[in-house]
Design an enzyme around this catalytic site. Structure first.
Site, short mmCIF file in Angstrom:
data_model
loop_
_atom_site.label_atom_id
_atom_site.label_comp_id
_atom_site.label_asym_id
_atom_site.label_seq_id
_atom_site.Cartn_x
_atom_site.Cartn_y
_atom_site.Cartn_z
N CYS A 112 9.22 9.87 12.05
CA CYS A 112 10.24 8.91 11.60
C CYS A 112 11.51 8.96 12.45
O CYS A 112 12.34 8.06 12.38
CB CYS A 112 10.59 9.16 10.14
N HIS A 255 17.51 6.52 8.09
CA HIS A 255 16.08 6.26 7.96
C HIS A 255 15.78 5.98 6.49
O HIS A 255 16.27 6.68 5.60
CB HIS A 255 15.30 7.49 8.45
N ASN A 285 8.96 2.95 3.34
CA ASN A 285 9.24 3.78 4.52
C ASN A 285 8.36 3.29 5.68
O ASN A 285 7.14 3.43 5.61
CB ASN A 285 8.93 5.24 4.15
O1 UT7 Z 1 9.93 9.71 6.22
C1 UT7 Z 1 9.59 11.04 6.33
C2 UT7 Z 1 10.29 11.90 5.39
N1 UT7 Z 1 9.78 11.74 4.05
C3 UT7 Z 1 10.61 11.93 3.05
O2 UT7 Z 1 11.76 12.14 3.27
C4 UT7 Z 1 10.06 11.94 1.64
C5 UT7 Z 1 10.78 13.00 0.85
N2 UT7 Z 1 10.33 13.17 -0.52
C6 UT7 Z 1 10.52 12.23 -1.50
O3 UT7 Z 1 10.99 11.15 -1.24
C7 UT7 Z 1 10.19 12.62 -2.92
O4 UT7 Z 1 9.94 14.00 -2.98
C8 UT7 Z 1 8.97 11.84 -3.49
C9 UT7 Z 1 9.34 10.38 -3.74
C10 UT7 Z 1 7.78 11.93 -2.56
C11 UT7 Z 1 8.55 12.43 -4.85
O5 UT7 Z 1 9.65 12.42 -5.76
P1 UT7 Z 1 10.04 13.73 -6.57
O6 UT7 Z 1 11.17 13.35 -7.44
O7 UT7 Z 1 10.25 14.84 -5.58
O8 UT7 Z 1 8.75 13.94 -7.46
P2 UT7 Z 1 7.79 15.21 -7.53
O9 UT7 Z 1 6.98 15.34 -6.30
O10 UT7 Z 1 8.59 16.38 -7.97
O11 UT7 Z 1 6.84 14.80 -8.71
C12 UT7 Z 1 7.32 14.68 -10.07
C13 UT7 Z 1 6.18 14.24 -10.96
C14 UT7 Z 1 4.93 15.06 -10.78
O12 UT7 Z 1 4.31 15.19 -12.05
P3 UT7 Z 1 4.47 16.56 -12.90
O13 UT7 Z 1 3.89 17.64 -12.01
O14 UT7 Z 1 5.94 16.71 -13.12
O15 UT7 Z 1 3.68 16.28 -14.12
C15 UT7 Z 1 4.05 14.19 -9.94
O16 UT7 Z 1 2.67 14.42 -10.11
O17 UT7 Z 1 5.82 12.88 -10.65
C16 UT7 Z 1 4.41 12.82 -10.42
N3 UT7 Z 1 4.15 11.76 -9.45
C17 UT7 Z 1 4.00 10.47 -9.79
N4 UT7 Z 1 4.02 9.85 -10.99
C18 UT7 Z 1 3.83 8.53 -11.00
C19 UT7 Z 1 4.07 11.87 -8.11
N5 UT7 Z 1 3.85 10.66 -7.57
C20 UT7 Z 1 3.79 9.77 -8.60
C21 UT7 Z 1 3.61 8.38 -8.68
N6 UT7 Z 1 3.64 7.80 -9.89
N7 UT7 Z 1 3.43 7.62 -7.57
#
Ligand code: UT7
Length: 328
Positions: A112, A255, A285
């Site tokens: 990215c 980004h 993204n």
């Molecule tokens: O461009 C390159 C760089 N990339 C980035 O910068 C991405 C950086 N990361 C992020 O943007 C975020 O970490 C995400 C958007 C990927 C995830 O958000 P988060 O607030 O960190 O969520 P999480 O991974 O902590 O997940 C929270 C919960 C989990 O469930 P439990 O374990 O709490 O029951 C996930 O399984 O949300 C669940 N989850 C979803 N639920 C519904 C993960 N993806 C989804 C989804 N829909 N699509």
């Protein structure tokens, strides 16, 4: 003498994939995607469309704005993690499709952060070697080709798109577009955001396909934290280097990976939200294309005035990150 940005262009495929569409594909909701990422929809290319085709569409618009014809180009580069093929490089495919002459062509892979890396490299080439006057710098991605559409933790995040800039050595320019820049990488974090198979370490095999190893794998939370600190620190270093204060910046273009990451960086830089450009809700993204798409939208909307300082900052797989202060 200065290097100037003569033209900008962007392109996204027509087809829009909304959060409602994704609700039918994986266990997710519009509410989760919107609150966690800020994304409402993304554009997805059809099967017949490759990254070089997206790149060409953006390039033609940038060349038209610049008043530069493809056969005047001295250099073409494409930043991408989704090249059409491992080789030849995508820039050479763009060269052929545009009908450009036999100028040097290369791809640059910094995930990215690719467009920022390309701007740094191409600016240096134009500055150092007077045989290069006009360069086409592209960031283009067909991320839908490496997204696992059964993995809800990643498939909701990405979209396809391309952006292009025409850089030109201008002997009568008042100032150079490049003011200051900081690039960084830390390979120790390589495994938190990567595509495991398809390279020499793990060539394609039945096992790699069955294991779904040709798709993006990401540790979201860790990436999130490192993205905020990486972009904030690089931006602060660049501003200190240039002796420019946050309130002198007309626009910050981060980004577009996550709305919450963007807000956290803006807050730490002490730049009000109204001067931070955000379009993630429409495109998701788009990796190396995202900053260029923002820049082209601002440019075509007439929101960039001559002399404006614009701070670009990016973060991605590698890990790579960086910031660049440019002057319009
Ligand atoms: O461009 C390159 C760089 N990339 C980035 O910068 C991405 C950086 N990361 C992020 O943007 C975020 O970490 C995400 C958007 C990927 C995830 O958000 P988060 O607030 O960190 O969520 P999480 O991974 O902590 O997940 C929270 C919960 C989990 O469930 P439990 O374990 O709490 O029951 C996930 O399984 O949300 C669940 N989850 C979803 N639920 C519904 C993960 N993806 C989804 C989804 N829909 N699509």
């Amino acid at each position: 003498m200065g290097i100037v940005i003569k033209g900008t262009g962007m392109y996204v495929p027509e087809r829009v994939l909304t959060n409602a569409d994704l609700e039918k594909m994986v266990e997710t909701s519009d509410e989760w995607i919107t609150t966690r990422t800020g994304i409402k929809e993304r554009h997805i290319a059809d099967e017949a469309t490759s990254t070089s085709m997206l790149a060409c569409n953006a390039a033609r618009k940038a060349l038209e704005m610049a008043g530069v014809s493809p056969d005047e180009l001295d250099l073409i580069t494409v930043a991408t993690v989704t090249p059409d093929k491992l080789f030849p490089n995508t820039a050479a495919l763009v060269q052929r499709a545009l009908g450009a002459r036999a100028c040097p062509c290369f791809d640059l892979e910094a995930a990215c952060s690719g467009l920022l890396y390309s701007l740094e490299v191409v600016h240096s080439i134009l500055k150092a070697n007077k045989n290069y006057r006009k360069a086409l710098v592209i960031g283009a991605e067909k991320l839908s080709s490496i997204v696992d559409w059964t993995d809800r933790t990643t498939c909701v995040l990405f979209g396809d798109g391309a952006a292009a800039l025409v850089l030109e050595r201008d002997d009568s320019a008042e100032h150079d577009f490049y003011v200051a820049g900081k690039l960084a990488a830390d390979g120790n974090y390589g495994d938190i955001l990567h595509l495991p198979a398809g390279g020499s370490a793990m060539p394609a095999s039945h096992e790699s396909v069955d294991g779904r190893l040709h798709f993006i794998k990401m540790g979201g939370q860790e990436t999130f934290k490192l993205a905020v600190t990486g972009m904030t620190n690089a931006s602060k270093e660049v501003l200190a280097d240039a002796g420019v204060a946050p309130d002198q910046i007309a626009w910050v273009i981060p980004h577009q990976a996550n709305r919450r990451i963007i807000s956290a960086v803006a807050q730490r830089l002490d730049v009000p939200e109204e001067r931070v450009y955000v379009n993630i809700f429409r495109y998701g993204n788009t990796s190396s294309a995202s900053i260029g798409i923002c820049l082209d939208e601002l440019n075509r909307a007439g929101k960039l005035k001559r002399g404006d300082y614009v701070l670009l900052t990016a973060f991605g797989g590698g890990l790579t990150w960086g910031a660049q202060l440019i002057r319009w």
